[in-house]
Structure formats: C-alpha cells, structure tokens
Scaffold this motif. Structure first.
Motif, PDB file in Angstrom:
ATOM      1  N   ARG A  78      -1.163  -5.957  12.260  1.00  0.00           N
ATOM      2  CA  ARG A  78      -1.458  -5.002  11.194  1.00  0.00           C
ATOM      3  C   ARG A  78      -1.643  -3.609  11.779  1.00  0.00           C
ATOM      4  O   ARG A  78      -2.387  -3.418  12.730  1.00  0.00           O
ATOM      5  CB  ARG A  78      -2.721  -5.402  10.427  1.00  0.00           C
ATOM      6  CG  ARG A  78      -2.555  -6.679   9.624  1.00  0.00           C
ATOM      7  CD  ARG A  78      -3.754  -6.889   8.723  1.00  0.00           C
ATOM      8  NE  ARG A  78      -3.625  -8.128   7.959  1.00  0.00           N
ATOM      9  CZ  ARG A  78      -4.522  -8.540   7.079  1.00  0.00           C
ATOM     10  NH1 ARG A  78      -5.604  -7.820   6.850  1.00  0.00           N
ATOM     11  NH2 ARG A  78      -4.353  -9.675   6.425  1.00  0.00           N
ATOM     12  N   LEU A  91      -0.685   0.782  10.500  1.00  0.00           N
ATOM     13  CA  LEU A  91      -0.710   1.704   9.374  1.00  0.00           C
ATOM     14  C   LEU A  91       0.211   1.208   8.273  1.00  0.00           C
ATOM     15  O   LEU A  91       1.281   0.638   8.534  1.00  0.00           O
ATOM     16  CB  LEU A  91      -0.281   3.095   9.827  1.00  0.00           C
ATOM     17  CG  LEU A  91      -1.170   3.782  10.868  1.00  0.00           C
ATOM     18  CD1 LEU A  91      -0.552   5.109  11.278  1.00  0.00           C
ATOM     19  CD2 LEU A  91      -2.570   3.998  10.342  1.00  0.00           C
ATOM     20  N   THR A  92      -0.191   1.440   7.031  1.00  0.00           N
ATOM     21  CA  THR A  92       0.671   1.103   5.907  1.00  0.00           C
ATOM     22  C   THR A  92       1.791   2.137   5.798  1.00  0.00           C
ATOM     23  O   THR A  92       1.734   3.212   6.416  1.00  0.00           O
ATOM     24  CB  THR A  92      -0.134   1.089   4.597  1.00  0.00           C
ATOM     25  OG1 THR A  92      -0.617   2.411   4.343  1.00  0.00           O
ATOM     26  CG2 THR A  92      -1.318   0.130   4.695  1.00  0.00           C
ATOM     27  N   ASP A  93       2.800   1.809   5.003  1.00  0.00           N
ATOM     28  CA  ASP A  93       3.896   2.763   4.795  1.00  0.00           C
ATOM     29  C   ASP A  93       3.366   4.064   4.209  1.00  0.00           C
ATOM     30  O   ASP A  93       3.841   5.159   4.546  1.00  0.00           O
ATOM     31  CB  ASP A  93       4.952   2.153   3.868  1.00  0.00           C
ATOM     32  CG  ASP A  93       5.692   0.999   4.526  1.00  0.00           C
ATOM     33  OD1 ASP A  93       5.686   0.943   5.778  1.00  0.00           O
ATOM     34  OD2 ASP A  93       6.272   0.164   3.798  1.00  0.00           O
ATOM     35  N   ARG A  94       2.384   3.959   3.327  1.00  0.00           N
ATOM     36  CA  ARG A  94       1.807   5.151   2.704  1.00  0.00           C
ATOM     37  C   ARG A  94       1.116   6.029   3.750  1.00  0.00           C
ATOM     38  O   ARG A  94       1.245   7.244   3.751  1.00  0.00           O
ATOM     39  CB  ARG A  94       0.817   4.720   1.632  1.00  0.00           C
ATOM     40  CG  ARG A  94       0.261   5.861   0.759  1.00  0.00           C
ATOM     41  CD  ARG A  94      -0.595   5.269  -0.337  1.00  0.00           C
ATOM     42  NE  ARG A  94      -0.939   6.272  -1.347  1.00  0.00           N
ATOM     43  CZ  ARG A  94      -2.187   6.614  -1.645  1.00  0.00           C
ATOM     44  NH1 ARG A  94      -3.192   6.071  -1.001  1.00  0.00           N
ATOM     45  NH2 ARG A  94      -2.431   7.492  -2.602  1.00  0.00           N
ATOM     46  N   GLN A  95       0.397   5.375   4.660  1.00  0.00           N
ATOM     47  CA  GLN A  95      -0.287   6.134   5.699  1.00  0.00           C
ATOM     48  C   GLN A  95       0.710   6.790   6.656  1.00  0.00           C
ATOM     49  O   GLN A  95       0.515   7.925   7.085  1.00  0.00           O
ATOM     50  CB  GLN A  95      -1.233   5.214   6.466  1.00  0.00           C
ATOM     51  CG  GLN A  95      -2.435   4.757   5.642  1.00  0.00           C
ATOM     52  CD  GLN A  95      -3.208   3.648   6.323  1.00  0.00           C
ATOM     53  OE1 GLN A  95      -2.631   2.832   7.051  1.00  0.00           O
ATOM     54  NE2 GLN A  95      -4.513   3.605   6.104  1.00  0.00           N
ATOM     55  N   ARG A  96       1.775   6.068   6.987  1.00  0.00           N
ATOM     56  CA  ARG A  96       2.784   6.643   7.890  1.00  0.00           C
ATOM     57  C   ARG A  96       3.450   7.868   7.250  1.00  0.00           C
ATOM     58  O   ARG A  96       3.663   8.891   7.913  1.00  0.00           O
ATOM     59  CB  ARG A  96       3.846   5.588   8.231  1.00  0.00           C
ATOM     60  CG  ARG A  96       3.357   4.462   9.132  1.00  0.00           C
ATOM     61  CD  ARG A  96       4.546   3.666   9.678  1.00  0.00           C
ATOM     62  NE  ARG A  96       4.097   2.525  10.440  1.00  0.00           N
ATOM     63  CZ  ARG A  96       4.010   1.282   9.971  1.00  0.00           C
ATOM     64  NH1 ARG A  96       4.352   1.038   8.712  1.00  0.00           N
ATOM     65  NH2 ARG A  96       3.606   0.294  10.731  1.00  0.00           N
ATOM     66  N   GLU A 119       7.287   8.385  -2.405  1.00  0.00           N
ATOM     67  CA  GLU A 119       7.377   7.202  -1.545  1.00  0.00           C
ATOM     68  C   GLU A 119       8.153   6.078  -2.221  1.00  0.00           C
ATOM     69  O   GLU A 119       8.932   5.364  -1.584  1.00  0.00           O
ATOM     70  CB  GLU A 119       5.976   6.722  -1.169  1.00  0.00           C
ATOM     71  CG  GLU A 119       5.975   5.508  -0.251  1.00  0.00           C
ATOM     72  CD  GLU A 119       4.601   4.915  -0.078  1.00  0.00           C
ATOM     73  OE1 GLU A 119       4.493   3.890   0.622  1.00  0.00           O
ATOM     74  OE2 GLU A 119       3.637   5.456  -0.646  1.00  0.00           O
TER      75      GLU A 119
END
Length: 834
Positions: free
Chosen positions: A494, A496-501, A726
């Motif tokens: 696990r 970073l999420t895609d949103r965080q990236r 996104e």
C-alpha cells in the motif's frame, strides 16, 4: 485560573519543601495545563513595616504637589524616632496607617531603597503603593492605607502576604471544575496521593417556607436556585487584607465587601453567586426566558436588548439580571453610598448551553459565564450560599435570616456502564480492574460491579458522559508518559492513492511553472459571493455553516478557493510584491441534500468499513479543487529583452498544465461565469465516460470584481475540480517513446473568421493530420483588415510529423499537412493564407 499556592495548601497538606514548580509538574502529569508559575515578591527584602502618619507638610514651589511626612514606624528603624519621608501621593492623611519601606530594603524589580535628598529634604524611605509592591490592581492606584487595628512596626511582608507563588492554569472547556481552588485542590490531592479537605463540606440548614420567595418558570434553564438572606450588615465594613490579597493574587480587583465575598466564594468553590440589595428588589425573584425586545441595564452600565432565548432573573418590575452572566444595575449593591444593610444571596445552577449562547449573543463574557458554560457543580450551590452567609456574618456583622429557599428540579445522578477492561483496550496497557476502580474513585465516582462496572459520575464532572471519558480519566491519572509508543504496521503493497499522486504531481508542476503555493483557511463570509458577482441561484452560494466558528465574521466553509487566494494576492500586492503568481490545491465544501447524523466511532478498535462509510455520508461533499491567480509581470524585463504581463492566456495555460499531469484532454472554449470578464473567460471541460463535464473556468477577472476586492488591474485566475479531472484521466501519464528517426516540420497559416476559436482549428488540424502528427503549436495570430479582409484573422501553426519506423519523405509530410488543412477548411472554413 490563577491559583495561589498558599491558598491551595489550606485544602491539601503539601510537603513544606514543595515549590510551585513541583506542583506545576504534578498537575501537568495529570492533564492540567499549568502555563506559568509566578513568583510574587521575588527579590523583595525588608525592612517593610506598618507606619502611622504623624505630620504632613506641604512643600511649595514645585510643578507637582509634594508632601514632607513624619511617620511612626516603632523600633523598626532601630531608634524609635519618627521617620522622615518625602511623598507625592495625596490619598492619605495624618493618623492613617500606611506601609513604609526603610533604607536597606529592596523592592520587586531590584529597586534598592536608600536615604536620598530630594525636593530640598532628605527622604529616609518610601510610603508604598500597591503597584510598587507588586500587589496587583486594588482599584485605588495610590498609597496603601491600612485598617487602623494594625500595630505600628508590624512586618508588612507577612501582613500583606507579599511572598507567594501563583500557578496560572489554562482551563480547557471540558474541565470547568478546575476554575476553582476546590477543583485544583482535588487534582493536587490525587496527584500527590494525599487527602483533600473539601471546602464544600459545610453544615447547611434544610430549606423551609420562610426564605425569600423564588419562582422558577423554566426548570430546564435553571434546575436549582438557592436564596439566602442576611440582615443587619454594617455598611461601613470593608474587606479584610487576607480577603483582598487572595482576590488580587487570583487576578480579581477588590470592589466592596459583599461583592468581594461572592467573588471569593466563587473562586473557592467554583459556584458563581450574586448578591442583591434586598431593599431594591420588589417582590419575588423569578427565573424565566426574556420577552423579545425587553430591556435590561447590566452592571457594566450597558443597556441591552434581550432575546427570547435569554434566561433572565426578574422581580415584579421585570428583568433584574442576565442569568449566569451579569446582574442588573437596578438591584446593585451600591458601596459608594454605604446604605446596603440587607442582601439576598443567589446561588443557582443554569443550563450551560443557554448561558454560553447568551454570553456570545451579547458579547458579554464574565467570570460567571465562563464557569457556567463549562459546567458547574449543581450540588455546590447550597454550600456556596452558606459559605457566603457565614462570611457576611463574620466580616460585616450581619445576621443570617432563618429562611432558606431551594427550588430544585428533579434529576438523577448520571451512571455509565463500562467493561472493567475498557481502559486497557483503549490505551493498549493492562491496568487491571483494581487500578481502574481506584482511579475512578479518586476522580469522585462511585463504582460497583466486577467484569462490568456501573459508575456513578460525580456532580462536578458533567464532562464524563460515556465509557471513553472514564477511560481517559484512568489513562491520565496513570500517566500519559507511561503509554507505550507503538508504530502502526501497514500491510505491504500500500502506498499513495491515485488521488494523492495526482495531487502531488499537480503541486510540483505548478511550482515548476513559476507559481508559489499559498494555502489559506477554509472559512469565508457569505458576502464574498456578492463581491465575486455570483448569481443569486448559483450552487456555490449554498454553504455549510459552522456551529462554533473561529470568527463570527467568517462562519461558513468555502465552496471556492478564489476568496482566499485573491485575499493573499491583495495582501502581498499591498506590501510591495506586485508580480505575483499564486496557487492552492484544497478541499471545498458543499452541503448534502439529506442531512444525516454522524455515528460515534469506537476508539478501542478499528472502525468497520460500514461505520466509516456512514460517517462519510454525514459529512459535506468535499471535492478537491486547484486554483491559480496572477497579477503583474509574468516574464520580467531585462537586458535580454522586454518582459510580458500576465494575462488570461496564462490562466488557461495553467489549466492545460493540470490536464497534462492528469493525462487527459482538456476542452477549452469561450465561457461566462461569475467573477470572470465575459469576453476573456474560458470554460474548461473534460469527457468522463463519454459525457462532457464542465470542471472550471479560467481567464481575466471582471474589472468590477477587481475594484470591489481592491485587486490589481488585469488580475487573472483559474479554478477547476481536480476530482472530476482525475475521473477523466487515463491514469499516470506514460513517458513518450523516443524515435530515432528525424522530425519533419510543416508550417501552415490559415485565415478564418475572427469568431472561430483557436481550439476548433487545432482540433480539426490534429484529426486531419492523422497518426503521423507528433505535435502542433500555435505560434502566431495576425489580424489586418487590409490584407485578410474584414472580420478575418490568420492563425499560424507549426506541425511536427514523425514516424516510429522510418524517415518520412517530403511527400508524406506534405500529404499529412494537406489533409489537415482540408479538414480544417471543411470544419471551420479555414483557407490557406497567401
């Protein structure tokens, strides 16, 4: 809350060697925020004695009145002769007892006293004021005039209790009991493991039918009202030194004996009180809600218009006090006239929320409201009234009336059921049942049961409402410092999420493009929507309002990032930074259609996915936005050439930068919205699952908005919804494949109508050129009616062609160019220039 250590020692037998710093450390260990320990009398050195003024000679010929005095200080000066002192104060007379500091003494602030010649006389010491001795505000601002009973030559350091330590405690909203010496003494006794002498344990007579009549019309707002009467008071009686000094050390100013006693008892027991001049109260005392628009003049002299939610104290004339906040001027004990001989003492318990709202509504914070809104012990009201009566009898020569009035609304003690091992689960420490029971009993709880405990909460702890509160009490008394530090262990794989990236890539891209990040508070005033020119039915006007905002001027959560960014730009411009490019990425908040109540998540285990989802559904919709604002020069001028001012195109380009980072195509077309200039505004859209969605706007702001907000001319801005961007993205952008074959460049200049947007021409060229087209760039826009015709413009593009497997021939590149031009002609009527 200021707590003198000498006062604290009356209720807890602290070791004689314990200093204020030691007590501070102990109290901090049990969870109280002791900010400082003030050393009163630090550096003070005698002789400092009681003196009697024998003679006063007025010295003439000086700019200000000067008096040459002789003062009897007994044998404190070693001779017994009168002490000669020069003094400029005028609030004392011959025969008065005063405080005299003799040569050789040192006053606070390292002020050494010596005999010195001044105004033509030699002054052997000083007659002291309270300020010079560091006594705090006594209201007189002059020489200390002592009661006549004090003997000449008495040590004034001990008499005035000048040496002491005062703990300054920042009391959090959940610990209202600590706004009293009683409450702090209880915590001190617990921290040291010593017994407590509870000052509220007094013999109180039973209520009877002879007390002053009281009528409570709102038992929900006032569930307890105690009234006691004291008659035969000496109107000339004054507060003794020990009482005034304790008030001063606690940060309160002595006023008059009756008021000082009520303040003293409030500090001692935590129960606010009020004393009424009985001769000025007409009829029974009542408690009710105010009638909308009623008037009341409070003790501070302000005439207030009451709200229907305000709880008021009344007599036959109407309101005589704002319950739990401040009394009324029409029943005030007037110490200046010295006519008050009978008082009615009120000790009541009011609803915390009601008092808090009233104090905020009238902007009238008082010592009483500060305590009531944090929670006052209702069981202490009768003891506080008795303590007040006892002091009035002792110090003012009064007589306690036999009548005792108590109006009490029925209520039951609050009980909580808690597993005996619940604190263990919360803290991750095996305390055991015996420790849990012992600690809860030290707090004042009654505890029964074995594996499951039934806990009766003490009346002075209204903040204890559920098992987690009890667990916190056990943990803090056992010591937060004893909790083990255990790092969480996330499962492998696990990150970073895609949103965080995407969020991080966008921040880096904007910073790389020359923007400076400027995070802002998420609070706004709804008037900003008018300043931004939003339509009355604009969805962004629907805001989430905070029940307890940090500032009454900004009570709502933002629905757009622009107010904060534009405010930052205005401040920086006003301070001399005129070339600005700022950006922010953050959440905005929109209310949900259906309001739901949030569930209370557990603390002894991880919440389930269903519990987290339920909590999320109760929160506002919180999309993440990105915004930029620009003003001044975008490119600086120098020896290399002319600079360039920021304009609407830079704001649009910032949106394109975000789209490239998201790996999606951005649709840019003319638009019109809110604060943007109608002729220089671009509407930004993306395609999500085949449906085009508008995600924001970019361009130059409207001149009217710039004037209203005080912004520089030609300020530009962009804002878009990152979450929708996104959704339209193809994931993390893939790096381009590097071809080893050369590029073929073809330039075309197309003549189109002025109304045709560049984006439409570019889209047609891109589609017509086919797969061989690597990139397209607009490098020139030209308008000349004489050469191109009326209403025409020329757009010049650089087309780059490249094949992945071969070198293109001139014919292949030309054919692709011609196909692109042909489709542009069909779509938008473009014609090759020249």
């Amino acid at each position: 809350m200021r707590v003198p250590l000498s006062w604290l020692r009356e209720y807890v037998d602290l070791p004689a060697t314990e200093t204020g710093r030691d007590v501070q450390a102990k109290l901090i260990s049990v969870g109280l925020e002791v900010e400082t320990v003030e050393q009163l009398g630090d550096g003070l050195k005698g002789p400092l004695v009681v003196g009697k003024v024998l003679t006063i000679e007025e010295l003439e010929g000086f700019k200000k009145p000067i008096r040459f005095c002789t003062v009897d200080v007994g044998h404190a000066n070693g001779t017994g002769e009168p002490q000669e002192i020069v003094c400029g104060a005028r609030n004392f007379a011959v025969g008065d007892k005063v405080v005299v500091v003799l040569p050789g003494a040192v006053l606070p602030g390292d002020f050494a006293i010596a005999a010195r010649k001044t105004y033509g006389k030699t002054s052997h010491g000083m007659i002291c004021s309270g300020d010079e001795l560091g006594m705090g505000d006594d209201g007189s601002h002059g020489i200390i005039v002592l009661p006549p009973e004090h003997e000449v030559g008495t040590d004034a350091i001990e008499l005035l209790q000048l040496v002491d330590e005062v703990l300054d405690i920042a009391v959090t909203p959940d610990r209202g009991y600590a706004l009293s010496i009683r409450g702090v003494a209880r915590e001190t006794a617990t921290a040291y493991g010593l017994p407590l002498r509870d000052p509220a344990l007094l013999d109180v007579p039973q209520p009877n039918a002879f007390g002053y009549p009281v009528q409570v019309a709102d038992p929900m707002g006032c569930d307890r009202f105690t009234a006691r009467t004291v008659t035969g008071l000496d109107p000339e009686a004054r507060s003794p030194l020990w009482l005034t000094r304790r008030l001063q050390k606690a940060g309160m100013r002595p006023i008059s004996l009756a008021v000082d006693i009520t303040n003293y008892v409030m500090l001692e027991l935590g129960q606010p009180l009020h004393a009424y001049d009985r001769s000025r109260v007409q009829g029974p005392i009542g408690v009710r809600r105010a009638t909308q628009g009623e008037k009341l003049t409070t003790l501070d002299g302000a005439k207030r218009t009451l709200d229907a939610e305000d709880l008021v104290i009344t007599d036959d004339r109407g309101p005589i006090g704002l319950a739990g906040v401040m009394g009324g001027a029409n029943t005030e004990i007037d110490d200046t006239e010295g006519t008050t001989t009978e008082v009615v003492v009120e000790a009541a318990h009011f609803n915390a929320i009601s008092i808090s709202r009233t104090a905020r509504r009238h902007k009238l914070a008082s010592e009483a409201s500060k305590r009531f809104e944090r929670g006052v012990d209702p069981q202490a009201a009768s003891a506080a009234a008795q303590r007040t009566v006892d002091l009035l009898v002792l110090l003012a020569g009064g007589t306690a009336d036999a009548g005792v009035t108590e109006v009490i609304a029925p209520s039951a003690p609050h009980t909580i059921t808690i597993p005996a091992n619940h604190p263990d689960k919360v803290a991750g420490v095996a305390y055991g049942r015996e420790t849990v029971v012992r600690r809860l009993q030290e707090v004042g709880c009654d505890v029964y049961g074995q594996d499951e405990l039934i806990v009766t909460v003490p009346s002075w702890r209204p903040d204890l409402t559920d098992p987690n509160d009890l667990a916190e009490e056990v943990i803090r008394l056992e010591g937060y410092e004893n909790l083990p530090s255990t790092l969480p262990k996330p499962p492998a794989g696990r990150g970073l999420t895609d949103r965080q990236r995407l969020h991080r890539r966008i921040g880096r891209a904007l910073a790389g493009a020359g923007y400076v990040e400027a995070p802002n508070y998420p609070f706004i005033d709804e008037h900003v929507f008018d300043q931004l020119g939003l339509a009355t039915d604009d969805p962004n006007r629907k805001v989430v309002k905070l029940v307890n905002p940090l500032s009454d001027e900004e009570p709502a959560l933002r629905t757009t990032l622009l107010p904060g960014l534009l405010g930052a730009l205005r401040r920086n411009d006003g301070r001399g930074s005129h070339d600005l490019a700022l950006f922010e990425t953050g959440l905005v908040f929109h209310p949900r259609e259906e309001l739901k109540i949030a569930v209370r998540l557990p603390v002894d285990r991880r919440p389930t996915d269903e519990e987290i989802a339920s909590l999320t559904e109760a929160l506002p919709v919180q999309p993440r936005h990105a915004a930029v604002v620009l003003a001044g020069a975008r490119e600086q001028a120098g020896w290399w050439g002319k600079g360039r001012p920021a304009d609407w195109a830079d704001a649009v380009e910032a949106a394109r930068v975000l789209a490239r980072e998201a790996g999606t195509e951005l649709v840019v077309r003319g638009g019109q919205y809110g604060p943007w200039h109608p002729g220089r505004c671009a509407e930004l859209a993306v395609v999500v699952e085949g449906v085009e969605q508008v995600i924001g706007y970019a361009g130059e702001l409207h001149p009217g908005v710039l004037k209203t907000l005080g912004l520089p001319a030609r300020t530009s801005a962009m804002e878009l919804d990152l979450d929708v961007l996104e959704l339209a993205s193809s994931g993390v952008p893939k790096g381009p494949k590097i071809s080893t074959f050369p590029v073929a460049t073809q330039d075309v200049a197309l003549v189109v109508d002025v109304a045709v947007p560049h984006t439409g021409v570019e889209a047609a060229l891109r589609e017509g050129a086919g797969e061989l087209l690597e990139s397209i760039r607009l490098f020139d826009v030209y308008e000349n009616a004489a050469q191109l015709g009326e209403g025409k413009k020329s757009l010049a593009y650089a087309l780059r062609f490249r094949a992945a497997d071969r070198t293109l021939t001139v014919d292949e590149a030309s054919a692709a160019r011609d196909a692109a031009v042909s489709l542009a002609g069909e779509r938008v009527g473009a014609v090759l220039r020249g």
